[in-house]
Motif scaffolding. Structure first.
Motif, PDB file in Angstrom:
ATOM      1  N   MET A  34      -3.806  15.899  -3.396  1.00  0.00           N
ATOM      2  CA  MET A  34      -4.314  14.563  -3.107  1.00  0.00           C
ATOM      3  C   MET A  34      -5.371  14.632  -1.996  1.00  0.00           C
ATOM      4  SD  MET A  34      -2.396  11.020  -2.048  1.00  0.00           S
ATOM      5  CE  MET A  34      -1.509  10.744  -3.555  1.00  0.00           C
ATOM      6  N   ILE A  35      -5.093  15.401  -0.958  1.00  0.00           N
ATOM      7  CA  ILE A  35      -6.036  15.527   0.156  1.00  0.00           C
ATOM      8  C   ILE A  35      -7.308  16.245  -0.292  1.00  0.00           C
ATOM      9  CG2 ILE A  35      -6.407  16.617   2.408  1.00  0.00           C
ATOM     10  CD1 ILE A  35      -3.357  16.084   2.895  1.00  0.00           C
ATOM     11  N   LYS A  36      -7.131  17.345  -1.036  1.00  0.00           N
ATOM     12  CA  LYS A  36      -8.285  18.138  -1.493  1.00  0.00           C
ATOM     13  C   LYS A  36      -9.237  17.294  -2.340  1.00  0.00           C
ATOM     14  CE  LYS A  36      -9.452  22.087  -4.399  1.00  0.00           C
ATOM     15  NZ  LYS A  36      -8.928  23.047  -5.362  1.00  0.00           N
ATOM     16  N   TYR A  37      -8.690  16.566  -3.310  1.00  0.00           N
ATOM     17  CA  TYR A  37      -9.554  15.800  -4.205  1.00  0.00           C
ATOM     18  C   TYR A  37     -10.049  14.509  -3.570  1.00  0.00           C
ATOM     19  CZ  TYR A  37      -8.463  19.317  -7.609  1.00  0.00           C
ATOM     20  OH  TYR A  37      -8.354  20.535  -8.251  1.00  0.00           O
ATOM     21  N   SER A  38      -9.358  14.037  -2.529  1.00  0.00           N
ATOM     22  CA  SER A  38      -9.886  12.900  -1.765  1.00  0.00           C
ATOM     23  C   SER A  38     -11.142  13.331  -1.025  1.00  0.00           C
ATOM     24  CB  SER A  38      -8.861  12.406  -0.739  1.00  0.00           C
ATOM     25  OG  SER A  38      -7.743  11.876  -1.378  1.00  0.00           O
ATOM     26  N   ARG A  39     -11.068  14.510  -0.392  1.00  0.00           N
ATOM     27  CA  ARG A  39     -12.219  15.017   0.365  1.00  0.00           C
ATOM     28  C   ARG A  39     -13.421  15.274  -0.537  1.00  0.00           C
ATOM     29  NH1 ARG A  39      -8.490  18.684   4.094  1.00  0.00           N
ATOM     30  NH2 ARG A  39      -8.158  17.164   5.746  1.00  0.00           N
ATOM     31  N   ALA A  40     -13.161  15.593  -1.796  1.00  0.00           N
ATOM     32  CA  ALA A  40     -14.247  15.906  -2.732  1.00  0.00           C
ATOM     33  C   ALA A  40     -14.938  14.655  -3.280  1.00  0.00           C
ATOM     34  CB  ALA A  40     -13.709  16.741  -3.886  1.00  0.00           C
ATOM     35  N   VAL A  70      -4.541  14.005 -10.525  1.00  0.00           N
ATOM     36  CA  VAL A  70      -3.677  13.879 -11.712  1.00  0.00           C
ATOM     37  C   VAL A  70      -4.156  14.836 -12.800  1.00  0.00           C
ATOM     38  CG1 VAL A  70      -2.853  12.310 -13.510  1.00  0.00           C
ATOM     39  CG2 VAL A  70      -3.072  11.490 -11.173  1.00  0.00           C
ATOM     40  N   LYS A  71      -5.481  14.986 -12.914  1.00  0.00           N
ATOM     41  CA  LYS A  71      -6.053  15.922 -13.888  1.00  0.00           C
ATOM     42  C   LYS A  71      -5.612  17.351 -13.569  1.00  0.00           C
ATOM     43  CE  LYS A  71     -10.458  17.189 -16.036  1.00  0.00           C
ATOM     44  NZ  LYS A  71     -10.055  18.581 -16.206  1.00  0.00           N
ATOM     45  N   LYS A  72      -5.570  17.700 -12.297  1.00  0.00           N
ATOM     46  CA  LYS A  72      -5.134  19.028 -11.858  1.00  0.00           C
ATOM     47  C   LYS A  72      -3.679  19.272 -12.288  1.00  0.00           C
ATOM     48  CE  LYS A  72      -4.999  22.774  -9.178  1.00  0.00           C
ATOM     49  NZ  LYS A  72      -5.600  24.032  -9.575  1.00  0.00           N
ATOM     50  N   LYS A  73      -2.842  18.258 -12.110  1.00  0.00           N
ATOM     51  CA  LYS A  73      -1.433  18.369 -12.518  1.00  0.00           C
ATOM     52  C   LYS A  73      -1.341  18.570 -14.031  1.00  0.00           C
ATOM     53  CE  LYS A  73       2.561  15.629 -13.459  1.00  0.00           C
ATOM     54  NZ  LYS A  73       3.025  14.256 -13.633  1.00  0.00           N
ATOM     55  N   ALA A 122      -4.750   7.733  -8.688  1.00  0.00           N
ATOM     56  CA  ALA A 122      -3.535   8.497  -9.007  1.00  0.00           C
ATOM     57  C   ALA A 122      -2.377   7.579  -9.372  1.00  0.00           C
ATOM     58  CB  ALA A 122      -3.149   9.382  -7.828  1.00  0.00           C
ATOM     59  N   SER A 123      -2.302   6.417  -8.746  1.00  0.00           N
ATOM     60  CA  SER A 123      -1.214   5.482  -9.072  1.00  0.00           C
ATOM     61  C   SER A 123      -1.370   4.921 -10.485  1.00  0.00           C
ATOM     62  CB  SER A 123      -1.143   4.350  -8.051  1.00  0.00           C
ATOM     63  OG  SER A 123      -2.263   3.510  -8.177  1.00  0.00           O
ATOM     64  N   ARG A 124      -2.618   4.895 -10.977  1.00  0.00           N
ATOM     65  CA  ARG A 124      -2.875   4.445 -12.357  1.00  0.00           C
ATOM     66  C   ARG A 124      -2.790   5.599 -13.349  1.00  0.00           C
ATOM     67  NH1 ARG A 124      -7.191   1.529  -9.729  1.00  0.00           N
ATOM     68  NH2 ARG A 124      -8.616   3.183 -10.378  1.00  0.00           N
ATOM     69  N   GLY A 125      -2.584   6.823 -12.833  1.00  0.00           N
ATOM     70  CA  GLY A 125      -2.471   7.988 -13.705  1.00  0.00           C
ATOM     71  C   GLY A 125      -3.812   8.585 -14.082  1.00  0.00           C
ATOM     72  N   GLY A 152       0.804  -1.218   0.000  1.00  0.00           N
ATOM     73  CA  GLY A 152       0.000   0.000   0.000  1.00  0.00           C
ATOM     74  C   GLY A 152       0.834   1.263   0.000  1.00  0.00           C
ATOM     75  N   ILE A 153       1.905   1.275   0.800  1.00  0.00           N
ATOM     76  CA  ILE A 153       2.740   2.482   0.919  1.00  0.00           C
ATOM     77  C   ILE A 153       3.471   2.775  -0.391  1.00  0.00           C
ATOM     78  CG2 ILE A 153       4.784   1.330   1.899  1.00  0.00           C
ATOM     79  CD1 ILE A 153       3.413   4.712   3.112  1.00  0.00           C
ATOM     80  N   GLU A 154       3.853   1.725  -1.108  1.00  0.00           N
ATOM     81  CA  GLU A 154       4.534   1.908  -2.403  1.00  0.00           C
ATOM     82  C   GLU A 154       3.568   2.473  -3.442  1.00  0.00           C
ATOM     83  OE1 GLU A 154       7.756   1.808  -2.797  1.00  0.00           O
ATOM     84  OE2 GLU A 154       7.887   1.170  -0.706  1.00  0.00           O
ATOM     85  N   VAL A 155       2.328   2.002  -3.411  1.00  0.00           N
ATOM     86  CA  VAL A 155       1.295   2.520  -4.318  1.00  0.00           C
ATOM     87  C   VAL A 155       1.063   4.003  -4.018  1.00  0.00           C
ATOM     88  CG1 VAL A 155      -1.126   2.336  -5.031  1.00  0.00           C
ATOM     89  CG2 VAL A 155       0.176   0.267  -4.557  1.00  0.00           C
ATOM     90  N   TRP A 156       1.038   4.355  -2.714  1.00  0.00           N
ATOM     91  CA  TRP A 156       0.847   5.759  -2.298  1.00  0.00           C
ATOM     92  C   TRP A 156       1.999   6.637  -2.802  1.00  0.00           C
ATOM     93  CZ3 TRP A 156       3.875   8.619   1.271  1.00  0.00           C
ATOM     94  CH2 TRP A 156       3.342   9.866   1.599  1.00  0.00           C
ATOM     95  N   ARG A 157       3.240   6.145  -2.678  1.00  0.00           N
ATOM     96  CA  ARG A 157       4.407   6.916  -3.151  1.00  0.00           C
ATOM     97  C   ARG A 157       4.334   7.141  -4.661  1.00  0.00           C
ATOM     98  NH1 ARG A 157       7.708   3.729   0.612  1.00  0.00           N
ATOM     99  NH2 ARG A 157       8.174   5.081   2.369  1.00  0.00           N
ATOM    100  N   LYS A 158       3.955   6.074  -5.389  1.00  0.00           N
ATOM    101  CA  LYS A 158       3.817   6.163  -6.848  1.00  0.00           C
ATOM    102  C   LYS A 158       2.733   7.179  -7.212  1.00  0.00           C
ATOM    103  CE  LYS A 158       2.698   3.125 -10.715  1.00  0.00           C
ATOM    104  NZ  LYS A 158       2.197   1.781 -11.046  1.00  0.00           N
ATOM    105  N   ALA A 159       1.624   7.138  -6.469  1.00  0.00           N
ATOM    106  CA  ALA A 159       0.513   8.068  -6.706  1.00  0.00           C
ATOM    107  C   ALA A 159       0.963   9.506  -6.478  1.00  0.00           C
ATOM    108  CB  ALA A 159      -0.657   7.727  -5.791  1.00  0.00           C
ATOM    109  N   LEU A 160       1.708   9.732  -5.393  1.00  0.00           N
ATOM    110  CA  LEU A 160       2.184  11.078  -5.064  1.00  0.00           C
ATOM    111  C   LEU A 160       3.124  11.592  -6.160  1.00  0.00           C
ATOM    112  CD1 LEU A 160       1.678  13.081  -2.814  1.00  0.00           C
ATOM    113  CD2 LEU A 160       3.705  12.236  -1.659  1.00  0.00           C
ATOM    114  N   ASN A 161       3.978  10.704  -6.679  1.00  0.00           N
ATOM    115  CA  ASN A 161       4.879  11.096  -7.771  1.00  0.00           C
ATOM    116  C   ASN A 161       4.107  11.439  -9.033  1.00  0.00           C
ATOM    117  OD1 ASN A 161       7.417  11.027  -6.553  1.00  0.00           O
ATOM    118  ND2 ASN A 161       7.570   8.809  -6.784  1.00  0.00           N
ATOM    119  N   ASN A 162       2.983  10.756  -9.266  1.00  0.00           N
ATOM    120  CA  ASN A 162       2.155  11.044 -10.440  1.00  0.00           C
ATOM    121  C   ASN A 162       1.430  12.380 -10.319  1.00  0.00           C
ATOM    122  OD1 ASN A 162       2.894   8.676 -11.634  1.00  0.00           O
ATOM    123  ND2 ASN A 162       0.982   7.612 -11.253  1.00  0.00           N
TER     124      ASN A 162
END
Length: 156
Positions: free
Chosen positions: A104-110, A135-138, A127-130, A58-68
């Motif tokens: 990530m936090i903002k769009y999670s809450r939404a 990811v759209k915001k980025k 986010a980990s899948r792109g 799970g933590i690796e998926v989270w890191r990948k998501a954050l990088n995306n």
């Protein structure tokens, strides 16, 4: 300049993963000083992500998501002779992380799952899948910078 520059505070790594980045995320997610609640939400979300993705932790998926999610260029408004231009700027590494976490936090809450842990888990998986709102915001931010590349000579 009268005042000295504010010095960066050291962030204590979180107890479960012993990671400073996780602590930063939890601190950003915390509301009203309820750190235990924020920590529980984060760990529950990571457990949900871990159970849904078999090949990675799970933590690796989270890191990948954050990088995306982290942006590499942004636009900054600058007035030049009465007109305001959106000037593309390179984003500093610390700011990249900060924007990634906040988005990530903002769009999670939404999102509209049942609990905050479920919302966060869903956003992390997306986010980990792109895909997903963060990811759209980025991508929108990068597109905006690309569109305003002509004004990059106004950079300070």
């Amino acid at each position: 300049m009268r005042k000295s520059k504010a010095r960066k505070r050291d962030i204590v790594p979180d107890p479960r993963f012993n990671d400073v980045m996780v602590s930063r995320f939890i601190n950003n997610m915390m509301m009203g000083g309820k750190k235990d609640k924020a920590r529980k939400i984060f760990y529950d979300a990571i457990d949900i992500v871990g159970s849904k993705s078999e090949e990675e932790e799970g933590i690796e998926v989270w890191r990948k998501a954050l990088n995306n999610i982290m942006p590499s260029v942004m636009v900054k408004s600058r007035r030049v002779g009465g007109a305001t231009f959106q000037i593309p700027m390179e984003v500093k590494p610390a700011l990249k992380v900060s924007f990634g976490i906040k988005w990530m936090i903002k769009y999670s809450r939404a999102r509209n799952e049942k609990s905050m842990a479920a919302k966060l888990a869903a956003e992390v998986l997306a986010a980990s899948r792109g895909e997903g709102a963060a990811v759209k915001k980025k991508e929108d931010t990068h597109r905006m910078a690309e569109a305003n590349k002509a004004f990059s000579h106004f950079r300070v």
